[in-house]
Design a protein around this motif. Sequence first.
Motif, PDB file in Angstrom:
ATOM      1  N   GLY B   3     -13.163  22.180 -18.436  1.00  0.00           N
ATOM      2  CA  GLY B   3     -12.326  23.291 -18.844  1.00  0.00           C
ATOM      3  C   GLY B   3     -11.834  23.071 -20.254  1.00  0.00           C
ATOM      4  N   VAL B   4     -10.742  23.709 -20.586  1.00  0.00           N
ATOM      5  CA  VAL B   4     -10.143  23.562 -21.902  1.00  0.00           C
ATOM      6  C   VAL B   4      -9.460  22.199 -21.971  1.00  0.00           C
ATOM      7  CG1 VAL B   4      -8.501  24.524 -23.550  1.00  0.00           C
ATOM      8  CG2 VAL B   4      -9.753  26.046 -21.987  1.00  0.00           C
ATOM      9  N   THR B   5      -9.741  21.451 -23.020  1.00  0.00           N
ATOM     10  CA  THR B   5      -9.106  20.152 -23.197  1.00  0.00           C
ATOM     11  C   THR B   5      -8.284  20.144 -24.470  1.00  0.00           C
ATOM     12  OG1 THR B   5     -11.036  19.239 -24.337  1.00  0.00           O
ATOM     13  CG2 THR B   5     -10.947  18.973 -21.947  1.00  0.00           C
ATOM     14  N   GLN B   6      -7.185  19.376 -24.425  1.00  0.00           N
ATOM     15  CA  GLN B   6      -6.297  19.271 -25.580  1.00  0.00           C
ATOM     16  C   GLN B   6      -5.937  17.809 -25.806  1.00  0.00           C
ATOM     17  OE1 GLN B   6      -3.631  23.011 -24.269  1.00  0.00           O
ATOM     18  NE2 GLN B   6      -3.067  22.187 -26.282  1.00  0.00           N
ATOM     19  N   SER B   7      -5.731  17.479 -27.078  1.00  0.00           N
ATOM     20  CA  SER B   7      -5.273  16.127 -27.399  1.00  0.00           C
ATOM     21  C   SER B   7      -4.340  16.167 -28.599  1.00  0.00           C
ATOM     22  CB  SER B   7      -6.476  15.224 -27.704  1.00  0.00           C
ATOM     23  OG  SER B   7      -7.179  15.688 -28.852  1.00  0.00           O
ATOM     24  N   PRO B   8      -3.376  15.236 -28.665  1.00  0.00           N
ATOM     25  CA  PRO B   8      -3.016  14.303 -27.600  1.00  0.00           C
ATOM     26  C   PRO B   8      -2.214  15.010 -26.511  1.00  0.00           C
ATOM     27  CG  PRO B   8      -1.484  14.109 -29.415  1.00  0.00           C
ATOM     28  CD  PRO B   8      -2.501  15.137 -29.852  1.00  0.00           C
ATOM     29  N   THR B   9      -1.856  14.275 -25.457  1.00  0.00           N
ATOM     30  CA  THR B   9      -1.054  14.886 -24.396  1.00  0.00           C
ATOM     31  C   THR B   9       0.424  14.918 -24.777  1.00  0.00           C
ATOM     32  OG1 THR B   9      -0.873  12.750 -23.319  1.00  0.00           O
ATOM     33  CG2 THR B   9      -2.630  14.200 -22.574  1.00  0.00           C
ATOM     34  N   HIS B  10       0.850  13.879 -25.464  1.00  0.00           N
ATOM     35  CA  HIS B  10       2.240  13.794 -25.921  1.00  0.00           C
ATOM     36  C   HIS B  10       2.270  13.281 -27.351  1.00  0.00           C
ATOM     37  CE1 HIS B  10       2.665  13.551 -21.530  1.00  0.00           C
ATOM     38  NE2 HIS B  10       3.866  14.061 -21.695  1.00  0.00           N
ATOM     39  N   LEU B  11       3.327  13.681 -28.056  1.00  0.00           N
ATOM     40  CA  LEU B  11       3.448  13.282 -29.451  1.00  0.00           C
ATOM     41  C   LEU B  11       4.927  13.276 -29.828  1.00  0.00           C
ATOM     42  CD1 LEU B  11       1.309  12.655 -31.584  1.00  0.00           C
ATOM     43  CD2 LEU B  11       1.309  15.056 -32.207  1.00  0.00           C
ATOM     44  N   ILE B  12       5.342  12.241 -30.546  1.00  0.00           N
ATOM     45  CA  ILE B  12       6.713  12.182 -31.062  1.00  0.00           C
ATOM     46  C   ILE B  12       6.644  12.081 -32.579  1.00  0.00           C
ATOM     47  CG2 ILE B  12       8.898  10.928 -31.073  1.00  0.00           C
ATOM     48  CD1 ILE B  12       8.214   9.891 -28.296  1.00  0.00           C
ATOM     49  N   LYS B  13       7.347  12.974 -33.250  1.00  0.00           N
ATOM     50  CA  LYS B  13       7.396  13.000 -34.709  1.00  0.00           C
ATOM     51  C   LYS B  13       8.846  13.107 -35.156  1.00  0.00           C
ATOM     52  CE  LYS B  13       2.955  13.140 -35.846  1.00  0.00           C
ATOM     53  NZ  LYS B  13       2.338  12.170 -36.779  1.00  0.00           N
ATOM     54  N   THR B  14       9.056  12.873 -36.435  1.00  0.00           N
ATOM     55  CA  THR B  14      10.400  13.060 -37.010  1.00  0.00           C
ATOM     56  C   THR B  14      10.396  14.283 -37.921  1.00  0.00           C
ATOM     57  OG1 THR B  14       9.889  11.533 -38.799  1.00  0.00           O
ATOM     58  CG2 THR B  14      10.985  10.627 -36.861  1.00  0.00           C
ATOM     59  N   ARG B  15      11.577  14.807 -38.158  1.00  0.00           N
ATOM     60  CA  ARG B  15      11.718  15.989 -39.017  1.00  0.00           C
ATOM     61  C   ARG B  15      11.041  15.783 -40.367  1.00  0.00           C
ATOM     62  NH1 ARG B  15      17.999  16.990 -39.162  1.00  0.00           N
ATOM     63  NH2 ARG B  15      17.913  14.742 -38.994  1.00  0.00           N
ATOM     64  N   GLY B  16      10.355  16.801 -40.824  1.00  0.00           N
ATOM     65  CA  GLY B  16       9.696  16.753 -42.119  1.00  0.00           C
ATOM     66  C   GLY B  16       8.252  16.284 -42.069  1.00  0.00           C
ATOM     67  N   GLN B  17       7.896  15.650 -40.967  1.00  0.00           N
ATOM     68  CA  GLN B  17       6.513  15.187 -40.852  1.00  0.00           C
ATOM     69  C   GLN B  17       5.566  16.337 -40.542  1.00  0.00           C
ATOM     70  OE1 GLN B  17       6.836  11.888 -37.917  1.00  0.00           O
ATOM     71  NE2 GLN B  17       6.101  10.575 -39.597  1.00  0.00           N
ATOM     72  N   GLN B  18       4.291  16.000 -40.545  1.00  0.00           N
ATOM     73  CA  GLN B  18       3.250  16.970 -40.247  1.00  0.00           C
ATOM     74  C   GLN B  18       2.504  16.517 -38.984  1.00  0.00           C
ATOM     75  OE1 GLN B  18      -0.266  16.064 -40.856  1.00  0.00           O
ATOM     76  NE2 GLN B  18      -1.088  18.042 -40.243  1.00  0.00           N
ATOM     77  N   VAL B  19       1.971  17.484 -38.240  1.00  0.00           N
ATOM     78  CA  VAL B  19       1.268  17.139 -37.008  1.00  0.00           C
ATOM     79  C   VAL B  19       0.009  17.990 -36.868  1.00  0.00           C
ATOM     80  CG1 VAL B  19       2.510  18.828 -35.562  1.00  0.00           C
ATOM     81  CG2 VAL B  19       1.591  16.737 -34.537  1.00  0.00           C
ATOM     82  N   THR B  20      -1.007  17.409 -36.251  1.00  0.00           N
ATOM     83  CA  THR B  20      -2.251  18.134 -35.960  1.00  0.00           C
ATOM     84  C   THR B  20      -2.563  18.008 -34.479  1.00  0.00           C
ATOM     85  OG1 THR B  20      -3.172  17.769 -38.172  1.00  0.00           O
ATOM     86  CG2 THR B  20      -4.727  18.301 -36.398  1.00  0.00           C
ATOM     87  N   LEU B  21      -2.738  19.129 -33.839  1.00  0.00           N
ATOM     88  CA  LEU B  21      -3.090  19.174 -32.424  1.00  0.00           C
ATOM     89  C   LEU B  21      -4.506  19.713 -32.305  1.00  0.00           C
ATOM     90  CD1 LEU B  21       0.200  20.789 -31.030  1.00  0.00           C
ATOM     91  CD2 LEU B  21      -0.260  18.402 -31.616  1.00  0.00           C
ATOM     92  N   ARG B  22      -5.235  19.243 -31.282  1.00  0.00           N
ATOM     93  CA  ARG B  22      -6.637  19.587 -31.141  1.00  0.00           C
ATOM     94  C   ARG B  22      -6.948  20.240 -29.807  1.00  0.00           C
ATOM     95  NH1 ARG B  22      -5.993  15.048 -34.095  1.00  0.00           N
ATOM     96  NH2 ARG B  22      -7.046  15.017 -36.139  1.00  0.00           N
ATOM     97  N   CYS B  23      -7.969  21.085 -29.826  1.00  0.00           N
ATOM     98  CA  CYS B  23      -8.348  21.847 -28.634  1.00  0.00           C
ATOM     99  C   CYS B  23      -9.857  22.025 -28.589  1.00  0.00           C
ATOM    100  CB  CYS B  23      -7.668  23.206 -28.667  1.00  0.00           C
ATOM    101  SG  CYS B  23      -8.211  24.358 -27.371  1.00  0.00           S
ATOM    102  N   SER B  24     -10.428  21.772 -27.424  1.00  0.00           N
ATOM    103  CA  SER B  24     -11.844  22.077 -27.202  1.00  0.00           C
ATOM    104  C   SER B  24     -11.925  23.162 -26.146  1.00  0.00           C
ATOM    105  CB  SER B  24     -12.594  20.835 -26.728  1.00  0.00           C
ATOM    106  OG  SER B  24     -12.689  19.896 -27.768  1.00  0.00           O
ATOM    107  N   PRO B  25     -12.592  24.257 -26.453  1.00  0.00           N
ATOM    108  CA  PRO B  25     -12.619  25.372 -25.503  1.00  0.00           C
ATOM    109  C   PRO B  25     -13.538  25.106 -24.317  1.00  0.00           C
ATOM    110  CG  PRO B  25     -13.992  25.872 -27.389  1.00  0.00           C
ATOM    111  CD  PRO B  25     -13.327  24.558 -27.681  1.00  0.00           C
TER     112      PRO B  25
END
Lengths: 115, 112
Positions: B3-25
Amino acid sequence: AQSVAQPEDQVNVAEGNPLTVKCTYSVSGNPYLFWYVQYPNRGLQFLLKYITGDNLVKGSYGFEAEFNKSQTSFHLKKPSALVSDSALYFCAVRDTIRRDDKIIFGKGTRLHILP
Amino acid sequence: DAGVTQSPTHLIKTRGQQVTLRCSPKSGHDTVSWYQQALGQGPQFIFQYYEEEERQRGNFPDRFSGHQFPNYSSELNVNALLLGDSALYLCASSSSIQETQYFGPGTRLLVL
């Protein structure tokens, strides 16, 4: 703009009794309507949809929903509730007038099935 | 069939940072939509990608951007993170010829 209302934050039903989770919608054109279920710390699982045709649609796990155009409603129903049906249920709508693929969700209704 | 997969499952960041989330359909799907689900709320539409282009966008600031790759997978990028960006981010895939969106398990983002 399209919108969805789920008037009940929580619904409590005794196991074995019929259940109904209410949903009303507003769109400019004809609606595509959906029900999804979410278990704790999980994504959304598709239950059923109404696109066109028979107003009563049947879905997964014994759930069904009735489309009522005059009342702009799409209530979710099940004849006999199971404890395992306890979860968060979302109604969603997509407007077809502009072939807009955006789906708008309601805020959700938490269903508690009491043993 | 995955099915649809996503990574990572959990993520902790601090204010001002940047984040990238991934998805495979889901196999056979060519359209990817991203949603933000804050605690106690329904999913809110962020944007949708089809044919490697953003096709629709919800009411989210430009800090939220995305990308779709030739294999239909997708990324969601959020810049200059705010505390209010803490949420479950859901990816949904669909086919251009059918109406149902299928959701992944989500990525839970916590911004401290």
